[in-house]
Every structure is written in C-alpha cells, then in structure tokens.
Design a protein around this motif. Structure first.
Motif, PDB file in Angstrom:
ATOM      1  N   ARG A   1      82.875  74.358  22.446  1.00  0.00           N
ATOM      2  CA  ARG A   1      82.493  75.778  22.410  1.00  0.00           C
ATOM      3  C   ARG A   1      81.039  75.872  22.826  1.00  0.00           C
ATOM      4  O   ARG A   1      80.159  75.332  22.156  1.00  0.00           O
ATOM      5  CB  ARG A   1      82.692  76.349  21.018  1.00  0.00           C
ATOM      6  N   LEU A   2      80.812  76.546  23.932  1.00  0.00           N
ATOM      7  CA  LEU A   2      79.464  76.669  24.468  1.00  0.00           C
ATOM      8  C   LEU A   2      78.913  78.053  24.143  1.00  0.00           C
ATOM      9  O   LEU A   2      79.551  79.061  24.426  1.00  0.00           O
ATOM     10  CB  LEU A   2      79.485  76.468  25.985  1.00  0.00           C
ATOM     11  N   GLY A   3      77.728  78.071  23.559  1.00  0.00           N
ATOM     12  CA  GLY A   3      77.080  79.337  23.256  1.00  0.00           C
ATOM     13  C   GLY A   3      76.418  79.915  24.489  1.00  0.00           C
ATOM     14  O   GLY A   3      76.244  79.240  25.511  1.00  0.00           O
ATOM     15  N   ALA A   4      76.024  81.178  24.391  1.00  0.00           N
ATOM     16  CA  ALA A   4      75.415  81.873  25.531  1.00  0.00           C
ATOM     17  C   ALA A   4      74.151  81.151  26.001  1.00  0.00           C
ATOM     18  O   ALA A   4      73.938  80.992  27.206  1.00  0.00           O
ATOM     19  CB  ALA A   4      75.103  83.314  25.154  1.00  0.00           C
ATOM     20  N   GLY A   5      73.324  80.708  25.090  1.00  0.00           N
ATOM     21  CA  GLY A   5      72.093  80.012  25.475  1.00  0.00           C
ATOM     22  C   GLY A   5      72.387  78.731  26.234  1.00  0.00           C
ATOM     23  O   GLY A   5      71.719  78.423  27.229  1.00  0.00           O
ATOM     24  N   THR A   6      73.381  77.995  25.786  1.00  0.00           N
ATOM     25  CA  THR A   6      73.775  76.752  26.456  1.00  0.00           C
ATOM     26  C   THR A   6      74.302  77.043  27.855  1.00  0.00           C
ATOM     27  O   THR A   6      73.918  76.386  28.823  1.00  0.00           O
ATOM     28  CB  THR A   6      74.853  76.024  25.631  1.00  0.00           C
TER      29      THR A   6
ATOM     30  N   ILE B   1      73.593  76.968  33.625  1.00  0.00           N
ATOM     31  CA  ILE B   1      73.724  77.664  34.913  1.00  0.00           C
ATOM     32  C   ILE B   1      72.415  77.578  35.689  1.00  0.00           C
ATOM     33  O   ILE B   1      72.418  77.291  36.889  1.00  0.00           O
ATOM     34  CB  ILE B   1      74.175  79.129  34.709  1.00  0.00           C
ATOM     35  N   LYS B   2      71.303  77.795  35.012  1.00  0.00           N
ATOM     36  CA  LYS B   2      69.993  77.721  35.678  1.00  0.00           C
ATOM     37  C   LYS B   2      69.792  76.331  36.292  1.00  0.00           C
ATOM     38  O   LYS B   2      69.399  76.201  37.454  1.00  0.00           O
ATOM     39  CB  LYS B   2      68.889  78.031  34.674  1.00  0.00           C
ATOM     40  N   THR B   3      70.082  75.300  35.527  1.00  0.00           N
ATOM     41  CA  THR B   3      69.928  73.921  36.010  1.00  0.00           C
ATOM     42  C   THR B   3      70.888  73.632  37.170  1.00  0.00           C
ATOM     43  O   THR B   3      70.499  73.024  38.166  1.00  0.00           O
ATOM     44  CB  THR B   3      70.175  72.927  34.857  1.00  0.00           C
ATOM     45  N   LEU B   4      72.136  74.061  37.040  1.00  0.00           N
ATOM     46  CA  LEU B   4      73.128  73.805  38.080  1.00  0.00           C
ATOM     47  C   LEU B   4      72.784  74.546  39.375  1.00  0.00           C
ATOM     48  O   LEU B   4      73.008  74.026  40.467  1.00  0.00           O
ATOM     49  CB  LEU B   4      74.524  74.178  37.584  1.00  0.00           C
ATOM     50  N   LEU B   5      72.220  75.735  39.249  1.00  0.00           N
ATOM     51  CA  LEU B   5      71.747  76.466  40.432  1.00  0.00           C
ATOM     52  C   LEU B   5      70.617  75.698  41.110  1.00  0.00           C
ATOM     53  O   LEU B   5      70.601  75.544  42.332  1.00  0.00           O
ATOM     54  CB  LEU B   5      71.272  77.868  40.043  1.00  0.00           C
ATOM     55  N   GLU B   6      69.670  75.207  40.304  1.00  0.00           N
ATOM     56  CA  GLU B   6      68.531  74.452  40.837  1.00  0.00           C
ATOM     57  C   GLU B   6      68.985  73.182  41.562  1.00  0.00           C
ATOM     58  O   GLU B   6      68.406  72.794  42.570  1.00  0.00           O
ATOM     59  CB  GLU B   6      67.550  74.089  39.721  1.00  0.00           C
ATOM     60  N   ARG B   7      70.018  72.541  41.050  1.00  0.00           N
ATOM     61  CA  ARG B   7      70.540  71.317  41.663  1.00  0.00           C
ATOM     62  C   ARG B   7      71.417  71.600  42.876  1.00  0.00           C
ATOM     63  O   ARG B   7      71.794  70.678  43.598  1.00  0.00           O
ATOM     64  CB  ARG B   7      71.339  70.512  40.633  1.00  0.00           C
ATOM     65  N   GLY B   8      71.788  72.853  43.068  1.00  0.00           N
ATOM     66  CA  GLY B   8      72.647  73.214  44.192  1.00  0.00           C
ATOM     67  C   GLY B   8      74.109  72.908  43.958  1.00  0.00           C
ATOM     68  O   GLY B   8      74.900  72.876  44.900  1.00  0.00           O
ATOM     69  N   TRP B   9      74.494  72.705  42.705  1.00  0.00           N
ATOM     70  CA  TRP B   9      75.883  72.371  42.377  1.00  0.00           C
ATOM     71  C   TRP B   9      76.746  73.614  42.229  1.00  0.00           C
ATOM     72  O   TRP B   9      77.970  73.538  42.286  1.00  0.00           O
ATOM     73  CB  TRP B   9      75.965  71.526  41.122  1.00  0.00           C
ATOM     74  N   ILE B  10      76.104  74.759  41.979  1.00  0.00           N
ATOM     75  CA  ILE B  10      76.795  76.046  41.921  1.00  0.00           C
ATOM     76  C   ILE B  10      75.934  77.055  42.667  1.00  0.00           C
ATOM     77  O   ILE B  10      74.757  76.804  42.935  1.00  0.00           O
ATOM     78  CB  ILE B  10      77.065  76.530  40.472  1.00  0.00           C
TER      79      ILE B  10
END
Length: 107
Positions: A41-46, A51-60
């Motif tokens: 179960r992932l909370g909103a903060g997690t 998402i921010k990290t995955l965007l930075e890595r170019g994975w999403i």
C-alpha cells in the motif's frame, strides 16, 4: 548479468508495472494494492516522490492533459528497466529453488 541497473524497490517495480497503461497517482495506488493482494500500500507522499524520481530518470513521462489529475506512462527506457528487473528476479527465484531442492530437505 551485469549490475548495470540497481535492483528496484518493490514499490518502484509495481509503480512501473502500473504505468504500462496511463494512470494518475491515485489509479497507481489502487492498482498496486490490487496487484499485490493488499500487501503493498503506497501512500500519496510515496507515490508522488517516486513519480518525481522516475520522471527525472526518464523511466516514465507525464501525458499532456487538461484535467486536474495528471497521468503518467512508462517510457521505453522504463520498460528496459522492468525487463532487466524481471531477469534479476527470475535469477533469484531459480537459484533459490535450485539450492533448496538440492539438499533434499525442502521437497
């Protein structure tokens, strides 16, 4: 198998899987909980930190939209990361089965 990509956390692995179809944050949270039978179960903060990290890595990537809820989708780079992780997990699984079955005590 090289250590080109570090192992993914379970949460990141599930987030990337959830984004094979476009989803917003809450949709990701729901699907991850469903895929893991309620175990993850992932909370909103997690979610939004990941998402921010995955965007930075170019994975999403974020999809253009005029709605209030921004949707995201996995990129080709993200799919390669998932492919690598599946191979890594398969190796872990196969070695675990091989070793535990070799000693004759577990099956």
């Amino acid at each position: 198998m090289t250590q080109e990509h570090p192992p993914l956390t379970e949460g990141v692995y599930y987030i990337l899987l959830a984004l094979f179809d476009a989803r917003h944050g809450y949709g990701i949270m729901q699907l991850v909980e469903e895929m893991s039978n309620g175990r993850v179960r992932l909370g909103a903060g997690t979610i939004y930190g990941a998402i921010k990290t995955l965007l930075e890595r170019g994975w999403i990537e974020a999809l253009d939209g005029d709605g209030r809820k921004k949707e995201y989708i996995i990129t080709e780079s993200g799919k390669k990361v998932i492919d690598y992780e599946i191979l890594r997990l398969r190796e872990l699984f196969d070695n675990g089965i091989r070793i535990t079955k070799e000693d004759g005590t577990n099956g």
